[in-house]
Design a protein around this motif. Structure first.
Motif, PDB file in Angstrom:
ATOM      1  N   GLN A  27       0.830  -1.209   0.000  1.00  0.00           N
ATOM      2  CA  GLN A  27       0.000   0.000   0.000  1.00  0.00           C
ATOM      3  C   GLN A  27       0.866   1.262   0.000  1.00  0.00           C
ATOM      4  O   GLN A  27       0.559   2.231  -0.702  1.00  0.00           O
ATOM      5  CB  GLN A  27      -0.944   0.005   1.192  1.00  0.00           C
ATOM      6  N   LEU A  30       2.261   1.689  -3.463  1.00  0.00           N
ATOM      7  CA  LEU A  30       1.235   2.205  -4.364  1.00  0.00           C
ATOM      8  C   LEU A  30       1.007   3.699  -4.142  1.00  0.00           C
ATOM      9  O   LEU A  30       0.828   4.460  -5.097  1.00  0.00           O
ATOM     10  CB  LEU A  30      -0.072   1.434  -4.194  1.00  0.00           C
ATOM     11  N   ARG A  31       1.028   4.134  -2.878  1.00  0.00           N
ATOM     12  CA  ARG A  31       0.876   5.579  -2.587  1.00  0.00           C
ATOM     13  C   ARG A  31       2.044   6.368  -3.184  1.00  0.00           C
ATOM     14  O   ARG A  31       1.845   7.429  -3.773  1.00  0.00           O
ATOM     15  CB  ARG A  31       0.841   5.831  -1.087  1.00  0.00           C
ATOM     16  N   CYS A  34       1.571   6.680  -6.796  1.00  0.00           N
ATOM     17  CA  CYS A  34       0.548   7.693  -7.091  1.00  0.00           C
ATOM     18  C   CYS A  34       1.161   9.088  -7.113  1.00  0.00           C
ATOM     19  O   CYS A  34       0.867   9.895  -7.997  1.00  0.00           O
ATOM     20  CB  CYS A  34      -0.564   7.662  -6.040  1.00  0.00           C
ATOM     21  N   SER A  88      -2.286  12.018  -1.800  1.00  0.00           N
ATOM     22  CA  SER A  88      -1.423  10.832  -1.735  1.00  0.00           C
ATOM     23  C   SER A  88      -0.213  11.075  -0.841  1.00  0.00           C
ATOM     24  O   SER A  88       0.202  10.188  -0.094  1.00  0.00           O
ATOM     25  CB  SER A  88      -0.969  10.425  -3.137  1.00  0.00           C
ATOM     26  N   GLN A  91      -1.442  10.870   2.747  1.00  0.00           N
ATOM     27  CA  GLN A  91      -1.679   9.468   3.119  1.00  0.00           C
ATOM     28  C   GLN A  91      -0.366   8.701   3.260  1.00  0.00           C
ATOM     29  O   GLN A  91      -0.232   7.857   4.152  1.00  0.00           O
ATOM     30  CB  GLN A  91      -2.577   8.782   2.086  1.00  0.00           C
ATOM     31  N   ASP A 119     -10.196   7.474  -1.912  1.00  0.00           N
ATOM     32  CA  ASP A 119      -9.504   6.887  -3.067  1.00  0.00           C
ATOM     33  C   ASP A 119     -10.442   6.771  -4.261  1.00  0.00           C
ATOM     34  O   ASP A 119     -10.064   7.086  -5.398  1.00  0.00           O
ATOM     35  CB  ASP A 119      -8.932   5.512  -2.719  1.00  0.00           C
ATOM     36  N   THR A 179      -6.606   0.382  -7.414  1.00  0.00           N
ATOM     37  CA  THR A 179      -5.946  -0.757  -6.767  1.00  0.00           C
ATOM     38  C   THR A 179      -5.904  -0.561  -5.255  1.00  0.00           C
ATOM     39  O   THR A 179      -6.152  -1.502  -4.492  1.00  0.00           O
ATOM     40  CB  THR A 179      -4.524  -0.938  -7.328  1.00  0.00           C
ATOM     41  N   LEU A 180      -5.612   0.656  -4.818  1.00  0.00           N
ATOM     42  CA  LEU A 180      -5.631   0.941  -3.387  1.00  0.00           C
ATOM     43  C   LEU A 180      -7.032   0.756  -2.807  1.00  0.00           C
ATOM     44  O   LEU A 180      -7.185   0.230  -1.693  1.00  0.00           O
ATOM     45  CB  LEU A 180      -5.129   2.359  -3.114  1.00  0.00           C
ATOM     46  N   HIS A 183      -7.591  -2.810  -2.176  1.00  0.00           N
ATOM     47  CA  HIS A 183      -6.906  -3.235  -0.956  1.00  0.00           C
ATOM     48  C   HIS A 183      -7.773  -2.935   0.271  1.00  0.00           C
ATOM     49  O   HIS A 183      -7.840  -3.737   1.200  1.00  0.00           O
ATOM     50  CB  HIS A 183      -5.557  -2.519  -0.808  1.00  0.00           C
ATOM     51  N   HIS A 184      -8.425  -1.789   0.261  1.00  0.00           N
ATOM     52  CA  HIS A 184      -9.261  -1.429   1.409  1.00  0.00           C
ATOM     53  C   HIS A 184     -10.524  -2.276   1.474  1.00  0.00           C
ATOM     54  O   HIS A 184     -10.988  -2.614   2.564  1.00  0.00           O
ATOM     55  CB  HIS A 184      -9.592   0.061   1.385  1.00  0.00           C
TER      56      HIS A 184
END
Length: 191
Positions: A27, A30-31, A34, A88, A91, A119, A179-180, A183-184
């Motif tokens: 995660q 991915l952030r 972003c 992003s 986060q 997101d 995608t994030l 994940h959530h």
């Protein structure tokens, strides 16, 4: 028998903790992606400008100027990309802080729902901005049939290339946020 059960329970807990940490690292990556994608999209769009002289009617030279700020769609794309980059980054900083304190990146179900919603909202905003910018870019490439509006990208290739690559990174960023969000959803289904 009791020692074997305790050992198995400890191994199971260690495996779950290891799996959670790997997911959290994914995660965070991915952030960071972003942020990188937003910055690339922004820098390409903001540097998209070109001046050129075009010959029309056989010999008349006509100056043509193109700049990203001439289009409301491109301005919208830049604004959304700035907002996504800031969100992003926030986060990522919160996540890194929690990660290095060995806390869970997601503190509660409400927190997971909030991040999931944000997101999704930003992914939809990116999709909207990218679609609007794609329409203008397509018009620049093809011109308008049945009117004398020409293909602007022939003389302004550098400008059009910058804009096109910026839009591609915008859609990559949209995919990363989606995608994030997935994940959530997985986290919410497990907790």
């Amino acid at each position: 028998m009791a020692n074997e059960q305790k050992t198995a329970a400890l191994e199971g807990a260690a495996e779950r903790a290891s799996r959670r940490r790997r997911t959290e690292v994914m995660q965070l990556i991915l952030r960071a992606l972003c942020i990188g994608s937003s910055i690339v999209s922004l820098s390409l769009m903001i540097t998209a400008k070109q001046n050129k002289s075009v010959r029309i009617f056989g010999g008349i030279h006509y100056p043509v100027h193109a700049k990203w700020s001439f289009s409301q769609s491109f301005i919208f794309l830049v604004g959304v990309s700035v907002a996504v980059a800031a969100y992003s980054l926030l986060q990522l900083l919160i996540g890194l802080s929690r990660f290095f304190r060995s806390s869970s990146l997601i503190s509660s179900r409400n927190h997971a729902w909030l991040i999931f919603a944000a997101d999704q909202a930003f992914a939809y905003a990116l999709m909207s901005a990218g679609s609007a910018a794609s329409g203008v870019t397509s018009l620049n490439h093809t011109g308008i049939k049945l009117t004398p509006l020409p293909n602007f990208c022939k003389p302004l290739q550098k400008f059009c290339d910058h804009v096109a690559i910026s839009i591609v990174f915008n859609f990559i960023n949209c995919f990363l946020l989606a995608t994030l969000a997935i994940h959530h959803v997985i986290w919410l289904s497990q907790h």
